[in-house]
Design a protein around this motif. Structure first.
Motif, mmCIF file in Angstrom:
data_model
loop_
_atom_site.group_PDB
_atom_site.id
_atom_site.type_symbol
_atom_site.label_atom_id
_atom_site.label_comp_id
_atom_site.label_asym_id
_atom_site.label_seq_id
_atom_site.Cartn_x
_atom_site.Cartn_y
_atom_site.Cartn_z
ATOM 1 N N MET A 36 28.536 17.793 -22.630
ATOM 2 C CA MET A 36 29.626 18.364 -23.414
ATOM 3 C C MET A 36 29.103 18.983 -24.708
ATOM 4 S SD MET A 36 32.114 18.082 -21.434
ATOM 5 C CE MET A 36 33.468 18.616 -22.435
ATOM 6 N N ARG A 37 28.074 18.384 -25.299
ATOM 7 C CA ARG A 37 27.456 18.983 -26.486
ATOM 8 C C ARG A 37 26.914 20.373 -26.161
ATOM 9 N NH1 ARG A 37 24.791 13.686 -27.747
ATOM 10 N NH2 ARG A 37 26.143 12.771 -29.325
ATOM 11 N N GLY A 38 26.378 20.529 -24.971
ATOM 12 C CA GLY A 38 25.858 21.820 -24.546
ATOM 13 C C GLY A 38 26.944 22.861 -24.357
ATOM 14 N N TYR A 39 28.158 22.419 -24.079
ATOM 15 C CA TYR A 39 29.290 23.333 -23.897
ATOM 16 C C TYR A 39 29.904 23.762 -25.228
ATOM 17 C CZ TYR A 39 29.441 21.634 -19.018
ATOM 18 O OH TYR A 39 29.149 21.300 -17.733
ATOM 19 N N PHE A 40 29.583 23.062 -26.302
ATOM 20 C CA PHE A 40 30.288 23.245 -27.568
ATOM 21 C C PHE A 40 30.289 24.695 -28.047
ATOM 22 C CE2 PHE A 40 30.559 23.267 -32.201
ATOM 23 C CZ PHE A 40 31.768 22.625 -32.373
ATOM 24 N N ASP A 41 29.126 25.329 -28.117
ATOM 25 C CA ASP A 41 29.054 26.707 -28.617
ATOM 26 C C ASP A 41 29.887 27.659 -27.760
ATOM 27 O OD1 ASP A 41 27.439 25.992 -30.739
ATOM 28 O OD2 ASP A 41 25.581 26.423 -29.660
ATOM 29 N N MET A 42 29.869 27.446 -26.450
ATOM 30 C CA MET A 42 30.652 28.296 -25.561
ATOM 31 C C MET A 42 32.153 28.070 -25.790
ATOM 32 S SD MET A 42 30.562 28.638 -21.379
ATOM 33 C CE MET A 42 30.116 26.939 -21.236
ATOM 34 N N ILE A 43 32.547 26.828 -25.978
ATOM 35 C CA ILE A 43 33.958 26.527 -26.215
ATOM 36 C C ILE A 43 34.426 27.164 -27.520
ATOM 37 C CG2 ILE A 43 35.569 24.644 -26.750
ATOM 38 C CD1 ILE A 43 33.895 22.902 -24.775
ATOM 39 N N VAL A 44 33.599 27.063 -28.565
ATOM 40 C CA VAL A 44 33.943 27.680 -29.849
ATOM 41 C C VAL A 44 34.082 29.193 -29.694
ATOM 42 C CG1 VAL A 44 33.099 28.167 -32.184
ATOM 43 C CG2 VAL A 44 32.966 25.847 -31.259
ATOM 44 N N ALA A 45 33.176 29.822 -28.986
ATOM 45 C CA ALA A 45 33.235 31.278 -28.795
ATOM 46 C C ALA A 45 34.511 31.687 -28.071
ATOM 47 C CB ALA A 45 32.005 31.763 -28.029
ATOM 48 N N VAL A 46 34.873 30.964 -27.044
ATOM 49 C CA VAL A 46 36.096 31.280 -26.298
ATOM 50 C C VAL A 46 37.322 31.074 -27.180
ATOM 51 C CG1 VAL A 46 37.547 30.568 -24.353
ATOM 52 C CG2 VAL A 46 35.085 30.851 -24.039
ATOM 53 N N CYS A 47 37.336 29.999 -27.947
ATOM 54 C CA CYS A 47 38.463 29.749 -28.850
ATOM 55 C C CYS A 47 38.597 30.859 -29.885
ATOM 56 C CB CYS A 47 38.308 28.391 -29.533
ATOM 57 S SG CYS A 47 38.543 26.998 -28.416
ATOM 58 N N GLU A 48 37.470 31.298 -30.419
ATOM 59 C CA GLU A 48 37.520 32.399 -31.391
ATOM 60 C C GLU A 48 38.068 33.669 -30.757
ATOM 61 O OE1 GLU A 48 33.493 32.497 -32.822
ATOM 62 O OE2 GLU A 48 33.932 31.065 -34.425
ATOM 63 N N GLN A 49 37.699 33.928 -29.512
ATOM 64 C CA GLN A 49 38.224 35.107 -28.813
ATOM 65 C C GLN A 49 39.726 34.971 -28.594
ATOM 66 O OE1 GLN A 49 36.030 35.720 -25.195
ATOM 67 N NE2 GLN A 49 34.073 35.813 -26.261
ATOM 68 N N LEU A 50 40.173 33.778 -28.237
ATOM 69 C CA LEU A 50 41.603 33.574 -28.011
ATOM 70 C C LEU A 50 42.401 33.726 -29.293
ATOM 71 C CD1 LEU A 50 41.466 30.533 -25.563
ATOM 72 C CD2 LEU A 50 42.188 32.865 -25.024
ATOM 73 N N VAL A 51 41.879 33.180 -30.380
ATOM 74 C CA VAL A 51 42.567 33.322 -31.663
ATOM 75 C C VAL A 51 42.575 34.792 -32.079
ATOM 76 C CG1 VAL A 51 42.462 32.766 -34.122
ATOM 77 C CG2 VAL A 51 42.126 30.970 -32.419
ATOM 78 N N GLY A 52 41.456 35.474 -31.889
ATOM 79 C CA GLY A 52 41.395 36.892 -32.226
ATOM 80 C C GLY A 52 42.356 37.718 -31.392
ATOM 81 N N ALA A 53 42.568 37.311 -30.157
ATOM 82 C CA ALA A 53 43.473 38.041 -29.268
ATOM 83 C C ALA A 53 44.925 37.936 -29.727
ATOM 84 C CB ALA A 53 43.341 37.527 -27.835
ATOM 85 N N THR A 54 45.215 36.925 -30.518
ATOM 86 C CA THR A 54 46.588 36.783 -31.016
ATOM 87 C C THR A 54 46.781 37.539 -32.328
ATOM 88 O OG1 THR A 54 46.077 34.785 -32.275
ATOM 89 C CG2 THR A 54 46.809 34.485 -29.995
ATOM 90 N N ASN A 55 45.715 38.231 -32.771
ATOM 91 C CA ASN A 55 45.736 38.996 -34.024
ATOM 92 C C ASN A 55 45.996 38.117 -35.234
ATOM 93 O OD1 ASN A 55 45.211 41.473 -32.763
ATOM 94 N ND2 ASN A 55 47.365 41.700 -32.242
#
Length: 66
Positions: A36-55
Protein backbone atom coordinates in the motif's frame (compact mmCIF):
# COMPACT_ATOMS: atom_id res chain seq x y z
CA UNK A 1 -26.00 -8.56 0.26
CA UNK A 2 -23.28 -8.67 -2.43
CA UNK A 3 -23.36 -12.45 -2.30
CA UNK A 4 -26.91 -12.41 -3.69
CA UNK A 5 -25.70 -11.28 -7.10
CA UNK A 6 -21.95 -12.05 -6.96
CA UNK A 7 -22.15 -15.50 -5.42
CA UNK A 8 -19.46 -17.10 -3.31
CA UNK A 9 -16.02 -15.82 -4.26
CA UNK A 10 -12.81 -14.18 -3.09
CA UNK A 11 -14.41 -10.90 -2.00
CA UNK A 12 -17.53 -12.45 -0.54
CA UNK A 13 -16.07 -15.44 1.31
CA UNK A 14 -16.93 -15.88 4.96
CA UNK A 15 -14.32 -16.95 7.50
CA UNK A 16 -15.56 -20.53 7.74
CA UNK A 17 -15.61 -21.20 4.00
CA UNK A 18 -12.81 -22.73 1.89
CA UNK A 19 -12.75 -19.66 -0.40
CA UNK A 20 -11.78 -17.48 2.58
CA UNK A 21 -8.38 -19.19 2.80
CA UNK A 22 -7.90 -18.84 -0.94
CA UNK A 23 -8.82 -15.16 -0.75
CA UNK A 24 -6.30 -14.54 2.02
CA UNK A 25 -3.54 -16.29 0.09
CA UNK A 26 -4.29 -14.33 -3.12
CA UNK A 27 -5.27 -10.90 -1.79
CA UNK A 28 -3.03 -10.45 1.25
CA UNK A 29 0.21 -9.70 -0.68
CA UNK A 30 -1.58 -7.05 -2.77
CA UNK A 31 -2.99 -5.31 0.29
CA UNK A 32 -0.06 -5.51 2.70
CA UNK A 33 1.21 -2.36 4.39
CA UNK A 34 4.39 -2.30 2.29
CA UNK A 35 2.45 -2.74 -0.94
CA UNK A 36 0.00 0.00 0.00
CA UNK A 37 2.94 2.35 0.63
CA UNK A 38 3.97 1.70 -2.96
CA UNK A 39 0.51 2.73 -4.16
CA UNK A 40 0.56 6.01 -2.25
CA UNK A 41 2.07 8.26 -4.94
CA UNK A 42 -0.28 6.86 -7.56
CA UNK A 43 -3.30 7.36 -5.30
CA UNK A 44 -2.28 10.97 -4.61
CA UNK A 45 -1.84 11.65 -8.34
CA UNK A 46 -5.28 10.26 -9.16
CA UNK A 47 -6.87 12.24 -6.34
CA UNK A 48 -5.24 15.43 -7.58
CA UNK A 49 -6.59 14.74 -11.07
CA UNK A 50 -10.08 14.15 -9.69
CA UNK A 51 -10.01 17.34 -7.65
CA UNK A 52 -8.69 19.25 -10.65
CA UNK A 53 -11.48 17.83 -12.79
CA UNK A 54 -14.01 19.45 -10.49
CA UNK A 55 -12.34 22.84 -11.12
CA UNK A 56 -11.92 23.24 -7.39
CA UNK A 57 -8.75 24.37 -5.69
CA UNK A 58 -6.31 21.78 -4.44
CA UNK A 59 -5.68 22.56 -0.81
CA UNK A 60 -3.42 20.64 1.53
CA UNK A 61 -5.25 18.41 3.96
CA UNK A 62 -4.15 16.74 7.15
CA UNK A 63 -5.45 13.24 7.75
CA UNK A 64 -7.57 12.88 10.84
CA UNK A 65 -7.83 9.58 12.62
CA UNK A 66 -10.65 10.52 14.96
Amino acid sequence: MVRRFAGHGLFTALGDEPNWGKAQWILLPATSQNTMRGYFDMIVAVCEQLVGATNGPITPMSPSFR
